[in-house]
Enzyme design. Structure first.
Site, PDB file in Angstrom:
ATOM      1  N   LYS A 112       0.819  -1.217   0.000  1.00  0.00           N
ATOM      2  CA  LYS A 112       0.000   0.000   0.000  1.00  0.00           C
ATOM      3  C   LYS A 112       0.855   1.270   0.000  1.00  0.00           C
ATOM      4  CE  LYS A 112      -4.097  -2.144   0.772  1.00  0.00           C
ATOM      5  NZ  LYS A 112      -3.791  -3.566   0.909  1.00  0.00           N
TER       6      LYS A 112
HETATM    7  C1  PLP Z   1      -4.465  -4.716   0.590  1.00  0.00           C
HETATM    8  C2  PLP Z   1      -3.712  -5.970   0.643  1.00  0.00           C
HETATM    9  C3  PLP Z   1      -3.982  -7.040  -0.232  1.00  0.00           C
HETATM   10  C4  PLP Z   1      -5.123  -6.993  -1.216  1.00  0.00           C
HETATM   11  O1  PLP Z   1      -4.916  -6.023  -2.218  1.00  0.00           O
HETATM   12  P1  PLP Z   1      -6.158  -5.498  -3.091  1.00  0.00           P
HETATM   13  O2  PLP Z   1      -5.609  -4.425  -3.937  1.00  0.00           O
HETATM   14  O3  PLP Z   1      -7.154  -4.982  -2.080  1.00  0.00           O
HETATM   15  O4  PLP Z   1      -6.702  -6.651  -3.848  1.00  0.00           O
HETATM   16  C5  PLP Z   1      -3.178  -8.154  -0.170  1.00  0.00           C
HETATM   17  N1  PLP Z   1      -2.179  -8.246   0.727  1.00  0.00           N
HETATM   18  C6  PLP Z   1      -1.890  -7.253   1.591  1.00  0.00           C
HETATM   19  C7  PLP Z   1      -0.774  -7.426   2.563  1.00  0.00           C
HETATM   20  C8  PLP Z   1      -2.634  -6.082   1.577  1.00  0.00           C
HETATM   21  O5  PLP Z   1      -2.338  -5.094   2.420  1.00  0.00           O
END
Ligand code: PLP
Length: 461
Positions: A112
């Site tokens: 993120k």
């Molecule tokens: C947010 C997240 C996901 C999922 O990603 P999306 O874009 O919501 O499909 C997978 N793994 C981790 C560690 C995340 O923080």
């Protein structure tokens, strides 16, 4: 470059307005009216560039006149300056033709940060130019919230409120949200699951009086600018493995469908992606949907990969929009059906189109733990549970085409689950070792729109 809503009934916006707005006023999500193309020569040229330079070239066509080239280059530099790895998104090899893309070297140890650090810079630049003030409200299953608080803390012209499901995020995730001392960031523990948090967020955006009163802005993965930032590492990793001269496949641990949708955009831009594989945990609505053609909401079963514990996958609407030939009226109808009855059936034409683009698989809790243990034995790599879901699914698709599995978080963000599966308790990187000692600041609120809106009104600067 114009952005249009997936429900076809909101005004088209430029990049800056689409970024500031998040959710369109018809309830839809913004997507580019046309996807810019990169030629083979332009893709090949990325091979000799830094991550930041590649990011500039991949994203530049999408941002129109929002920033000058010099400004945009500067924002990208600042966004990735405090990552803990010079390559930003390094690739490691797990097995013959299986690679791990480490996306966890940012300040909150999850992918993120790639989008949030950049969006923080872009918001700051746009707001200081306009003199506007916005209230960012976000819903998180753990990683988005910590990344948002980290990216926006202390910035002028922005108040940040993050809703997370009480008791359902890991201690590291919670502490990353509750320990920053800057007065403009607020962590809210909501009595409900992640879908409840996300539902309240959507309700606030659809409550136009409140939305306009506080200048609501969204940085959830529905924000187009976040998807865009994630397109970059598909290019850098594929090029490192020989694209555009050969195809590369990707397996993506998936929840809200933002990360994998970025891969689809990369493919649409011209990157030769072979398979694009959605990996889900036991909350497998996306795997079931792609298998059966029916999108049917279940109840969230908490798992050891909590950032993927989801039954309503917001960005899937963007995939549906393209699968339905960009007919916003049909998408709006399906979303109304979802709200009214908890599900909808995808037409044969649209499900065929989705299956042409996306494969899928799931990992149970036991399979996830087994993948952590077996990967440690096979390659020495200690995976977080989300990345392990990806590795489990990817292993079923290994072949002649190089496979990249996205490692979406650092194992130390989920130390209990990792220790239970592997016997090893992963330590936090030294730059964040104090996290467990800092005091926490958090407000617990019921799953109630009035209570939330009142809290936000009373606590903005
Ligand atoms: C947010 C997240 C996901 C999922 O990603 P999306 O874009 O919501 O499909 C997978 N793994 C981790 C560690 C995340 O923080």
């Amino acid at each position: 470059m114009q952005y249009i809503s997936t429900r076809g009934a909101a005004p088209a916006l430029d990049f800056e307005a689409a970024m500031m707005t998040g959710l369109a006023r018809d309830g839809g999500l913004y997507v580019p009216a046309e996807v810019p193309q990169m030629s083979r020569a332009e893709i090949a040229a990325l091979a000799s560039l830094s991550y930041e330079e590649a990011a500039f070239r991949v994203m530049r066509p999408f941002i129109g006149g929002t920033f000058t080239d010099a400004e945009f280059g500067d924002l990208i530099e600042k966004a990735y300056a405090n990552f803990g790895h010079a390559a930003r998104a390094p690739l490691k090899q797990l097995a013959p033709n299986h690679f791990l893309l480490e996306l966890f070297h940012g300040p909150t140890l999850a992918f993120k940060d790639f989008a949030m650090q950049l969006i923080g810079q872009m918001f700051q630049a746009a707001l200081s130019r306009s003199g506007d003030r916005v209230t960012i409200v976000g819903a998180t299953s753990g990683d988005t919230g910590s990344a948002a608080i980290e990216a926006f803390k202390g910035l002028e012209n922005v108040d940040v409120f993050i809703l997370f499901p009480h008791g359902r995020v890991s201690e590291v995730q919670r502490r990353q949200m509750t320990t920053p001392t800057e007065g403009n960031v607020h962590a809210i523990a909501l009595d409900g699951d992640f879908d409840a948090c996300q539902g309240k967020l959507k309700d606030m955006f659809n409550h136009f009086d409140f939305r306009d009163e506080v200048g609501l802005a969204g940085v959830n993965s529905i924000n187009w600018a976040r998807v865009l930032a994630q397109v970059v590492y598909y290019f850098t990793s594929a090029v490192a493995l020989g694209a555009p001269h050969r195809e590369v496949s990707f397996t993506v641990p998936t929840g809200n469908f933002g990360d994998i949708f970025a891969g689809y955009i990369a493919k649409r831009m011209g990157l030769p992606i072979g398979d694009l594989i959605v990996a889900t945990n036991q909350n497998d609505i996306l795997h079931r949907t792609l298998t059966s053609g029916a999108y049917t909401k279940g109840t969230v079963e908490p798992s050891i990969s909590p950032s993927m514990d989801i039954q309503v996958s917001s960005n899937f609407e963007r995939a549906l929009f393209d699968a339905y030939g960009r007919d916003g009226t049909v998408v709006a109808g399906q979303m109304d059906e979802l709200k009214a009855s908890g599900g909808f059936t995808i037409s044969q034409g649209a499900i065929d189109a989705l299956r042409d683009t996306y494969l899928s698989g799931r990992a149970s809790e036991d399979e996830t733990r087994a993948a952590i243990a077996s990967e440690l034995k096979a390659s020495g790599e200690l995976l977080c549970p989300h990345s392990a879901v990806g590795v489990h699914v990817a292993r079923q698709h290994l072949g002649a085409t190089p496979m990249v599995t996205l490692a979406t978080a650092h194992p130390a963000k989920f130390p209990d689950a990792v220790e239970q599966a592997s016997g090893i308790r992963p330590p936090l990187p030294t730059r964040m070792a104090r996290l467990y000692d800092l005091p926490e600041r958090v407000t617990r609120l019921p799953d109630d729109l009035d209570a939330l809106e009142t809290f936000i009104r009373d606590n903005r600067a």
